[in-house]
Motif scaffolding. Sequence first.
Motif, PDB file in Angstrom:
ATOM      1  N   LYS A  79     -19.050  60.512   0.661  1.00 33.63           N
ATOM      2  CA  LYS A  79     -19.053  60.407  -0.803  1.00 33.63           C
ATOM      3  C   LYS A  79     -18.092  59.327  -1.278  1.00 33.63           C
ATOM      4  CE  LYS A  79     -20.498  65.118  -1.781  1.00 33.63           C
ATOM      5  NZ  LYS A  79     -20.102  66.443  -2.300  1.00 33.63           N
ATOM      6  N   ASN A  95     -19.578  55.918  -0.456  1.00 33.80           N
ATOM      7  CA  ASN A  95     -20.681  55.627  -1.372  1.00 33.80           C
ATOM      8  C   ASN A  95     -20.150  55.202  -2.740  1.00 33.80           C
ATOM      9  OD1 ASN A  95     -23.381  55.558  -0.597  1.00 33.80           O
ATOM     10  ND2 ASN A  95     -23.486  57.764  -0.338  1.00 33.80           N
ATOM     11  N   ASN A  96     -19.141  55.905  -3.240  1.00 35.80           N
ATOM     12  CA  ASN A  96     -18.538  55.535  -4.525  1.00 35.80           C
ATOM     13  C   ASN A  96     -17.848  54.180  -4.440  1.00 35.80           C
ATOM     14  OD1 ASN A  96     -19.430  57.865  -5.766  1.00 35.80           O
ATOM     15  ND2 ASN A  96     -17.544  58.986  -5.376  1.00 35.80           N
ATOM     16  N   ALA A 109     -20.467  51.497  -4.591  1.00 36.22           N
ATOM     17  CA  ALA A 109     -20.949  51.325  -5.962  1.00 36.22           C
ATOM     18  C   ALA A 109     -19.964  50.485  -6.777  1.00 36.22           C
ATOM     19  CB  ALA A 109     -21.154  52.689  -6.618  1.00 36.22           C
ATOM     20  N   CYS A 137     -21.489  50.430   2.731  1.00 34.14           N
ATOM     21  CA  CYS A 137     -22.825  51.013   2.925  1.00 34.14           C
ATOM     22  C   CYS A 137     -23.110  51.229   4.410  1.00 34.14           C
ATOM     23  CB  CYS A 137     -23.899  50.111   2.319  1.00 34.14           C
ATOM     24  SG  CYS A 137     -23.886  50.055   0.525  1.00 34.14           S
ATOM     25  N   ASN A 158     -29.113  58.237   4.299  1.00 30.10           N
ATOM     26  CA  ASN A 158     -28.445  58.414   3.012  1.00 30.10           C
ATOM     27  C   ASN A 158     -29.094  57.494   1.978  1.00 30.10           C
ATOM     28  OD1 ASN A 158     -26.352  57.843   0.875  1.00 30.10           O
ATOM     29  ND2 ASN A 158     -25.312  59.469   2.024  1.00 30.10           N
ATOM     30  N   LYS A 195     -28.529  56.899  -1.262  1.00 30.15           N
ATOM     31  CA  LYS A 195     -27.643  56.059  -2.086  1.00 30.15           C
ATOM     32  C   LYS A 195     -27.168  54.837  -1.304  1.00 30.15           C
ATOM     33  CE  LYS A 195     -25.847  59.607  -5.168  1.00 30.15           C
ATOM     34  NZ  LYS A 195     -24.635  60.301  -5.649  1.00 30.15           N
ATOM     35  N   ARG A 238     -28.091  51.013  -2.275  1.00 30.23           N
ATOM     36  CA  ARG A 238     -27.032  50.033  -2.569  1.00 30.23           C
ATOM     37  C   ARG A 238     -27.039  48.881  -1.586  1.00 30.23           C
ATOM     38  NH1 ARG A 238     -23.383  55.028  -4.038  1.00 30.23           N
ATOM     39  NH2 ARG A 238     -23.957  55.170  -6.238  1.00 30.23           N
ATOM     40  N   ASN A 287     -38.591  58.742  -6.105  1.00 29.42           N
ATOM     41  CA  ASN A 287     -37.420  58.147  -6.744  1.00 29.42           C
ATOM     42  C   ASN A 287     -37.840  56.921  -7.565  1.00 29.42           C
ATOM     43  OD1 ASN A 287     -35.003  56.585  -7.224  1.00 29.42           O
ATOM     44  ND2 ASN A 287     -33.995  57.878  -5.699  1.00 29.42           N
TER      45      ASN A 287
END
Length: 157
Positions: free
Chosen positions: A16, A19-20, A23, A38, A48, A50, A54, A82
Motif C-alpha cells: 500500500k 502504491n501510494n 501515485a 510500481c 496488483n 493499481k 500506474r 474497470n
Amino acid sequence: LTFTLGDCDLLDVKVKCLNNLAASQLKLDHYEAALKSCNLVLEHQPGNIKALFRKGKVLAQQGEFREAISILKAALKLEPSNKTIHAELSKLVKKHMDQRNVETEMYRKMLGNPSAAGAPGKCKDKLRWSIPWKWLFGATAIALGGVALSVVIAARN
C-alpha cells in the motif's frame, strides 16, 4: 497494549505504501522513481491492478506506448469492468496510432514522396516503392564490389 503485525500484514502495508508512493511520484512527474515503486509492488503482487495501471501510465508518459498498452491490457484482463483502465487504454491506443501516422508521414517526406501525404499509413502503389529500393541496394552492392575489386587489383600492382 501491544500491537503486532504478521508477515502478511506487513507485506500488505508495504504494498500500500509503495502504491501510494508511486501515485505521488507520478503526479510529480518523477517517472523513473514511480516506475521503480510500481515494479517493487509487482514483485510482491504481480496482479496488483493499481501498480499495473500506474506502470502503464508511467510508460506512456515516457513514450513507451507499445509496452504501456501491453501492461494496461494485462490489467484489463484481471479487471475487465474497470472503466478507468478502459479509458486510459483507449486514449493510449489513439495516441500510439497518431504517433505512428506522424512517423509514417515524416519517413514518406524524407524518402521524397510528399504526394502521398493525404493517405498516412497506406501506400497505394507498393510496386513503385519496392522496385527502386531493390535496384538501389543491388546497384550499391555491385558498386561496392567493383570498388573492392579495384582496390585489390591496385594493391597487387
